[in-house]
Write an enzyme that holds these catalytic residues in place. Structure first.
Site, PDB file in Angstrom:
ATOM      1  N   GLN A 214       0.855  -1.182   0.000  1.00  0.00           N
ATOM      2  CA  GLN A 214       0.000   0.000   0.000  1.00  0.00           C
ATOM      3  C   GLN A 214       0.895   1.237   0.000  1.00  0.00           C
ATOM      4  O   GLN A 214       1.791   1.338   0.838  1.00  0.00           O
ATOM      5  CB  GLN A 214      -0.846  -0.051   1.276  1.00  0.00           C
ATOM      6  CG  GLN A 214      -1.357   1.252   1.805  1.00  0.00           C
ATOM      7  CD  GLN A 214      -2.485   1.791   0.945  1.00  0.00           C
ATOM      8  OE1 GLN A 214      -3.148   1.038   0.255  1.00  0.00           O
ATOM      9  NE2 GLN A 214      -2.683   3.092   0.973  1.00  0.00           N
ATOM     10  N   LEU A 215       0.657   2.167  -0.918  1.00  0.00           N
ATOM     11  CA  LEU A 215       1.474   3.386  -0.935  1.00  0.00           C
ATOM     12  C   LEU A 215       0.620   4.625  -1.052  1.00  0.00           C
ATOM     13  O   LEU A 215      -0.268   4.709  -1.888  1.00  0.00           O
ATOM     14  CB  LEU A 215       2.451   3.346  -2.112  1.00  0.00           C
ATOM     15  CG  LEU A 215       3.802   2.674  -1.902  1.00  0.00           C
ATOM     16  CD1 LEU A 215       4.682   2.921  -3.127  1.00  0.00           C
ATOM     17  CD2 LEU A 215       4.526   3.178  -0.662  1.00  0.00           C
ATOM     18  N   ARG A 216       0.917   5.594  -0.207  1.00  0.00           N
ATOM     19  CA  ARG A 216       0.285   6.920  -0.342  1.00  0.00           C
ATOM     20  C   ARG A 216       1.350   7.975  -0.221  1.00  0.00           C
ATOM     21  O   ARG A 216       1.126   9.080   0.225  1.00  0.00           O
ATOM     22  CB  ARG A 216      -0.830   7.111   0.683  1.00  0.00           C
ATOM     23  CG  ARG A 216      -0.379   6.857   2.108  1.00  0.00           C
ATOM     24  CD  ARG A 216      -1.400   7.359   3.100  1.00  0.00           C
ATOM     25  NE  ARG A 216      -1.141   6.820   4.413  1.00  0.00           N
ATOM     26  CZ  ARG A 216      -1.177   7.543   5.532  1.00  0.00           C
ATOM     27  NH1 ARG A 216      -1.462   8.823   5.496  1.00  0.00           N
ATOM     28  NH2 ARG A 216      -0.928   6.985   6.694  1.00  0.00           N
ATOM     29  N   ASN A 217       2.567   7.579  -0.576  1.00  0.00           N
ATOM     30  CA  ASN A 217       3.714   8.485  -0.488  1.00  0.00           C
ATOM     31  C   ASN A 217       4.686   8.129  -1.600  1.00  0.00           C
ATOM     32  O   ASN A 217       4.492   7.147  -2.312  1.00  0.00           O
ATOM     33  CB  ASN A 217       4.350   8.374   0.901  1.00  0.00           C
ATOM     34  CG  ASN A 217       4.223   6.955   1.426  1.00  0.00           C
ATOM     35  OD1 ASN A 217       4.490   6.013   0.685  1.00  0.00           O
ATOM     36  ND2 ASN A 217       3.795   6.790   2.646  1.00  0.00           N
ATOM     37  N   ASP A 310       2.559   2.062  11.749  1.00  0.00           N
ATOM     38  CA  ASP A 310       1.472   3.053  11.695  1.00  0.00           C
ATOM     39  C   ASP A 310       0.776   3.066  10.339  1.00  0.00           C
ATOM     40  O   ASP A 310       0.512   4.129   9.768  1.00  0.00           O
ATOM     41  CB  ASP A 310       2.019   4.451  12.034  1.00  0.00           C
ATOM     42  CG  ASP A 310       0.891   5.411  12.432  1.00  0.00           C
ATOM     43  OD1 ASP A 310      -0.161   4.933  12.891  1.00  0.00           O
ATOM     44  OD2 ASP A 310       1.058   6.631  12.273  1.00  0.00           O
ATOM     45  N   ALA A 312      -1.750   3.311   7.545  1.00  0.00           N
ATOM     46  CA  ALA A 312      -2.988   4.073   7.376  1.00  0.00           C
ATOM     47  C   ALA A 312      -3.307   4.954   8.582  1.00  0.00           C
ATOM     48  O   ALA A 312      -4.469   5.296   8.822  1.00  0.00           O
ATOM     49  CB  ALA A 312      -4.176   3.150   7.056  1.00  0.00           C
TER      50      ALA A 312
END
Lengths: 414, 414
Positions: A214-217, A310, A312
């Site tokens: 999962q990536l949000r960066n 940590d 999400a």
């Protein structure tokens, strides 16, 4: 070992509801005459996840009973595991003009074109105390900030709580059919892979044990390490970028996606990874969201979900490894197919250690902090937006370059 | 997740046969009056593995039917998975003087003290063509050297084939009871942990997902990388050194064990690893031996067995990843408890890459060979025994120092 992918969640295949060909033309025309119901950006992301089968076994937005059972028990009313409510809130005026049994056209923001048709099976209300209950169930962590409770001041501090509390009070439930997926991928529609598509690619590559990242960066070396550790022990990794909405200050999807593409080009063996994106808005629900991430990765064909530190999370609402620990405490559904089958690949926070002479975590490196190169995301942002440079032990130079340009433009433009 | 360890192989617990206390005193006295049967160093190692439960469900040395079934099918006659024969060859004169039903005292090399009592249930012969059959079944690989077959010239080239072909023609089968474990651990008896002991330690540490690392070398950075990769994704790692007999030229156990202890002290988080040793002689059976390694690690409580490149191989008899691939082709026994439950953690050969700026494998590093620092074990030996120094990217300086001293002494002494 057979090259069989993990079965979709719920035990009865992918629930796909995407119209194509003549049926699509026909329904798109018909949808223009249906009552219009305007939906939020978040609901649009959920809608795409539901219709493409990423949210299997869901076939539509949840009823109030399902909402309640998911909040309190992490189970749908039929007993299937599900960690986070997926509900459709709409304006009171539109709510008043439709009835159970009606077919309606769901209209996302910024267009008058229907994204989907919905058959209304239930209309319900969630008042502010019920929304508070949802927040306590879904967002309550055990971090430093969670102690004061959500009702008092979390609205200002927790973007997920804010999102739920600001929802309308009125909800529709019922199955949906996709008519138009819109431009959800920030100009990179090629990155939107449905569960059917990722499963086809995995099978073509002869993968069975696939991990999802999962990536949000923009993928610092710490994320690269998580991904490569998974690569050593799995057949392949699905690098899955969030293309939905983030909180203010987070780096936009198109910049993040460029960073990841560059990193794969320069530092990965491309045949071992697949880079895709998905259209969900972040909830910042920490542990519960980690479980949701595992559910839809299972639907995509991944048997493992990488869960770092940590996961999400936001602020200090959750403890560092709460999102890893929740996997050990999820309910055991009565039917085997109803259980979550995508298991967590728990990896600690990674850093570069000069004594180890490489990347490591607290599980593998015994050295003192003075040898471990770590830095907060906030500090990276400060340095890069100030024109400074960040150690190549933290960020690959090629990625730092993209980020520097982004921050320079942002400084000029904003 | 419950902290339950993988069950012992065979599905009916550990088959331990170690006499203690008064029973031991009594049987040790009685053993002095039993007919003596002298056994090989290899058989002594097997005997210890059997009696401590490391070879569960075996309770003694195999019958001819079991031998044949294991050679051809990798199954015991009762249908339980087993990859390599465990037989007891003895001199013809002793064979002639004992009968089925007799109890005998098994006497290892270098002593007249019985290591175990055995109740003879079968006497049998394996002629040279049958031993040839065993070799073809157990040692035949698909590497460059395997093509010429074993009978022609493998005797000289393959230490495992040589061992089998040089065995006596006469064999005893039957259950055994341990009386005396002797000095099998090269002066480090503390390192000999039985399956019961490792299981107790794992449980105390709250581990359930434990990986085993097989070691018969001093732990270069490539092995450290295998071990640390496993550590990132498991609760702990059992570093399990072979303390039995190796082929000439391999580094002796006491030196290897010192290297590993030093590496753990300097580069590992000690609470996450356990260093133990086991008394088996190497067979160099590559794929089949990798399976045996997994069997006894399952008995030790490990759910994962790290399998690297050319695991348990020798020369060019096996292909690089044949020992990983065999796990995908093992027979499915009829009873669930009869299946191998310790699964392989397959990791490619590791190297240091200057572009990656750390350890990597062909799965994670896309760079050209010129950036990848690799070196053969033979070349390391040449450099160190010549007083030269090896890059710290290959061997940690603390380990290189121990090895340099060993080679210097060997050069002086030999």
């Amino acid at each position: 070992m057979s090259n069989k992918l993990v079965e979709p969640h719920g035990g009865s295949g992918l629930s796909i509801s995407v119209l194509t060909g003549e049926a699509l033309d026909c329904e798109q025309k018909r949808a223009r005459s249906l009552p219009k119901v305007h939906i939020s950006h978040r609901a649009m992301g959920d809608l795409l996840m539901i219709c493409t089968g990423a949210f299997s076994p869901l076939r539509g937005f949840m009823t109030k009973e399902d909402w309640k059972s998911v909040c309190g028990e992490m189970l749908l009313t039929d007993g299937c595991f599900w960690p986070i409510p997926v509900t459709l809130d709409i304006a009171e005026a539109e709510f008043g003009s439709v009835s159970v049994g009606d077919e309606v056209a769901l209209i996302p923001p910024g267009t008058e074109e229907a994204a989907a048709e919905m058959t209304i099976t239930e209309k319900f209300v969630l008042d502010s105390s019920e929304k508070g209950y949802e927040c306590e169930c879904v967002f309550r962590g055990h971090g430093k900030d969670s102690l004061t409770g959500f009702r008092e001041n979390a609205l200002e501090r927790h973007p997920g709580v804010k999102m739920v509390l600001q929802q309308h009070d009125h909800y529709l439930a019922g199955p949906i059919r996709l008519l138009n997926s819109g431009d959800v991928m920030s100009g990179r529609p090629d990155l939107f892979l449905t569960p059917q598509q990722t499963r086809t690619i995995f099978t073509e590559r002869n993968w069975s044990n696939v991990a999802a990242l999962q990536l949000r960066n923009p993928m610092h070396r710490s994320h690269e390490y998580l991904c490569k550790t998974a690569l050593e022990v799995c057949d392949g990794v699905l690098i899955h970028s969030l293309a939905g909405r983030l909180k203010p200050g987070d780096i936009p999807a198109n910049v993040r996606i460029r960073c990841i593409d560059k990193l794969i080009e320069k530092y990965f063996v491309p045949r071992n990874v697949i880079h895709a994106a998905y259209p969900l808005d972040m909830r910042y629900a920490g542990p519960r969201e980690a479980l949701l991430h595992a559910v839809f990765r299972q639907n995509h064909g991944c048997s493992k979900m990488i869960i770092g530190r940590d996961h999400a999370g936001v602020g200090k609402f959750y403890t560092e490894y709460e999102a890893q620990e929740i996997f050990d405490r999820i309910p055991t559904p009565k039917k085997e197919g109803y259980a979550l089958k995508c298991t967590p690949l728990k990896i600690d926070m990674a850093f570069y250690c000069t004594k180890c002479d490489g990347m490591a975590t607290s599980r593998t490196c015994p050295h003192e902090e003075q040898f471990q190169i770590t830095i907060s995301g906030t500090r990276v942002r400060e340095i890069l937006s100030g024109g400074g440079s960040v150690s190549p032990k933290l960020i690959r130079p090629e990625i730092a370059e993209i980020l520097e340009k982004y921050y320079q433009n942002e400084n000029l433009g904003a």
